[in-house]
Structures are given as C-alpha cells and as structure tokens.
Design an enzyme around this catalytic site. Structure first.
Site, PDB file in Angstrom:
ATOM      1  N   GLU A   1      23.741  30.411 -28.354  1.00 12.12           N
ATOM      2  CA  GLU A   1      24.136  29.755 -27.114  1.00 12.12           C
ATOM      3  C   GLU A   1      23.401  30.415 -25.954  1.00 12.12           C
ATOM      4  O   GLU A   1      23.203  31.632 -25.933  1.00 12.12           O
ATOM      5  CB  GLU A   1      25.646  29.883 -26.901  1.00 12.12           C
TER       6      GLU A   1
ATOM      7  N   HIS B   1      28.997  38.249 -28.894  1.00 13.67           N
ATOM      8  CA  HIS B   1      28.650  37.705 -27.578  1.00 13.67           C
ATOM      9  C   HIS B   1      28.046  38.797 -26.705  1.00 13.67           C
ATOM     10  O   HIS B   1      28.536  39.927 -26.683  1.00 13.67           O
ATOM     11  CB  HIS B   1      29.892  37.146 -26.886  1.00 13.67           C
TER      12      HIS B   1
END
Length: 338
Positions: A107, A38
């Site tokens: 994402e 992330h």
C-alpha cells in the site's frame, strides 16, 4: 484441520503491550499470532507501527508453541527481497517450524513515505512480488545467488543462517489474479473478511484451485488463511463502538488509494457513521450466533482463521473468546476445496 489465530494489532498498541497480548493469546489456546508490517498506521492519533521482524523475534522468545508470522509484509519496495530472506531465515533458525512469511503487493501508505518513490500501477507491483518471492526462495535454497531480474539484482548472495525446514510463504489475495498466483507459487493464501461471500466463493478460492491445478499442485495442501474481523462482547453497544478504532477499513478502495498520510486517513475515517465503521466486522454479543456467522468462512473452505478484534481491552476479548468461542469453533471443520 482448523487453525485459529490472533491478529496482533500493531497499528493500535505500542510494541511492549502488544507482546503481552501475544503471550496471552498462546495461553488462551490460539494456534498462531500474526502481525502486519506497517511503516505508518491507519491513523495518526495514538497510532503505532513497530518493525514486524524485530517484534516477532521478541514474541518468539516469549512463547513456545504458536506459529508466528507477517500478515502482510511487502518484500518489494522498502524491503529488498534479499533482506526479507535473511530476516525470515533468522527467525526460522531461532524458532524452527513456527514461522510464516505472509507477503503482498503493498500500500502506498507504507511504501511511499519511507522511500519517496512514485507509487506504481498494479501491474508492476504484481510483477515485483512474483520476482521477489522467487528470489527469496532461491536464497533459502542455495548459496552464491547471482540474480539479474527486471526489478532486483544480487551478486553471489548467500544467506548463511537458514533453518532446516522451508519456511512457508503465504500470499495475500484480494482478487482472482493474486489467488491464482498463490495457488501456483504460495504455500497458502491470505485474505480479509467482510467483503461479500461472492468474492471468496466465486473468485478467490476458485482462483487458488485453478492456480494450483495449472502448476500440478494439490490445493488441499495449501493453507487458506482469512483474517476475520470480529467485535465480540457481552455488551453489544460496546462491541459496536469498538469498531470505530478501525473505521478506516470500511472506507471504499477508491477513497484509500494514494492516501499516504495517516492524518488524512484518520480524517476520512472520522466521517463514517458507527454503522459504516462496523460494516466490515462480525459484531455480536451472543456466542452461538457469533460462531454461526464465522462458520460461513469454514463452509467456504478456509482452514486458518485469524481473529482481529478492534477493542482497547484485548485481554477481555481473549478471555471471552477462550471461554465462549474457541471451544465451539474447535468442534467445526473446514470444507474441502473443489
């Protein structure tokens, strides 16, 4: 053969502490340690987001046996495929036979803030991933690669330090199209638990088999990895409360799409009740009942279970699992596909 993994919660713990947990997982008897990549975490307050490749290098040096890898990295936007090929190959040279590259379509929470791009539709994200996986493999297999694709270009590119063995690529699937792609082009498939048995039974695993069959491949030779979200503690109330750390995972997809600020994601998650936060997790204080619920995924055909625990006391979780859960799981076998 069943593999049992530990999910290192990169968004929850600072990198040095997380390394200690990875070492403890190997000592506790886990077979793999996986970390997501992330750029931004699911929440801003006390959130973390270490660079996966750097962290895996440190973990590899501190361990001797466990497989290590990403679940999941996006090799299409902030990571150019050629750099992913180079970084993963370096890990493969340093830790031969131990590295997995898990990839997915990504994402907006991670890709947009780092690049300023406009988040594209799924069709483009899928096409980018397919081209990226092909290019990564090509760079691992030969020198002087000149690639001119729809989304990426290289010119006489060579990855000079490559492992002797091919690094497996696992592809994250949330629907049948990605599952078929994993069957055609992956060495394994990754998905996450808690989404309803029908998705795995009727869409993902059949999709993997279909994709493999169309490519003339044996689906039984492809690993079926699933991140199983578990909150196990002898105190059930504590196990329930621990899931609040990851309440964002219980948000419906339509609430998360396009949310690129961890502060907003944190705000949305805070609106959920304890029961809603726990809905994606196997919450239990009884080892027999806990394993019986996990067995559902083995009966479906998954053969690599990676356990993600939400609590702050990860050493406690690892010890409890080593004593009460892993021995029971080792007695079970995954079902065959088809």
């Amino acid at each position: 053969m069943l593999k049992i993994g530990y999910k290192a919660s990169a968004e929850q713990f600072e990198p040095r502490t997380l390394l200690k947990f990875g070492v403890l997982a190997e000592e506790a008897g886990f077979d793999s340690v996986m970390i997501s990549d992330h750029f931004q975490p699911w929440k801003h307050t006390d959130g973390h987001a270490p660079y996966a490749f750097a962290w895996l290098g440190a973990l590899g040096e501190r361990t001797t046996r466990v497989q290590i890898g990403t679940s999941v990295l996006t090799p299409t936007f902030r990571h150019h495929p050629s750099m992913v090929a180079q970084a993963t190959a370096t890990l493969g040279v340093l830790f031969p036979g131990r590295v997995i590259l898990g990839v997915g379509t990504g994402e907006s929470l991670n890709e947009v803030p780092a690049t300023g791009m406009e988040w594209p539709a799924y069709k483009e994200r899928f096409e980018r991933l397919g081209e990226s996986v092909g290019l990564i493999r090509e760079l691992w297999q030969r020198d002087h690669v000149s690639h001119e694709g729809t989304y990426y270009r290289t010119e006489n590119a060579t990855v000079y330090d490559r492992p002797d063995e091919q690094i497996p690529i696992f592809i994250a699937a949330g629907g049948p199209r990605m599952a078929r792609f994993a069957g055609r082009s992956g060495d394994g498939m990754i998905c996450t638990s808690g989404k309803g048995v029908e998705l795995y039974r009727d869409a993902l695993l059949p999709g993997l088999v279909e994709g493999a069959a169309k490519a003339g491949r044996d689906p039984e030779k492809l690993e079926r990895m699933i991140e199983v979200k578990v909150s196990f503690d002898l105190d059930r109330a504590r196990a329930m409360e621990d899931t609040r750390n990851w309440a964002a995972l219980a948000l419906p997809p339509e609430s998360k799409v396009g949310v690129e600020d961890p502060r907003e994601m944190e705000r949305l998650a805070a609106e959920l009740t304890a029961e809603q936060a726990a809905s994606r997790w196997i919450v239990s204080d009884d080892a027999e009942e806990h394993v019986e619920r996990i067995k559902t995924y083995l009966d479906l055909g998954f053969d690599h279970l990676v356990f993600h625990a939400p609590g702050e006391d990860q050493p406690r979780f690892l010890q409890l699992y080593a004593e009460q859960v892993l021995p029971r799981l080792r007695e079970l076998s995954p079902a065959r596909l088809g």
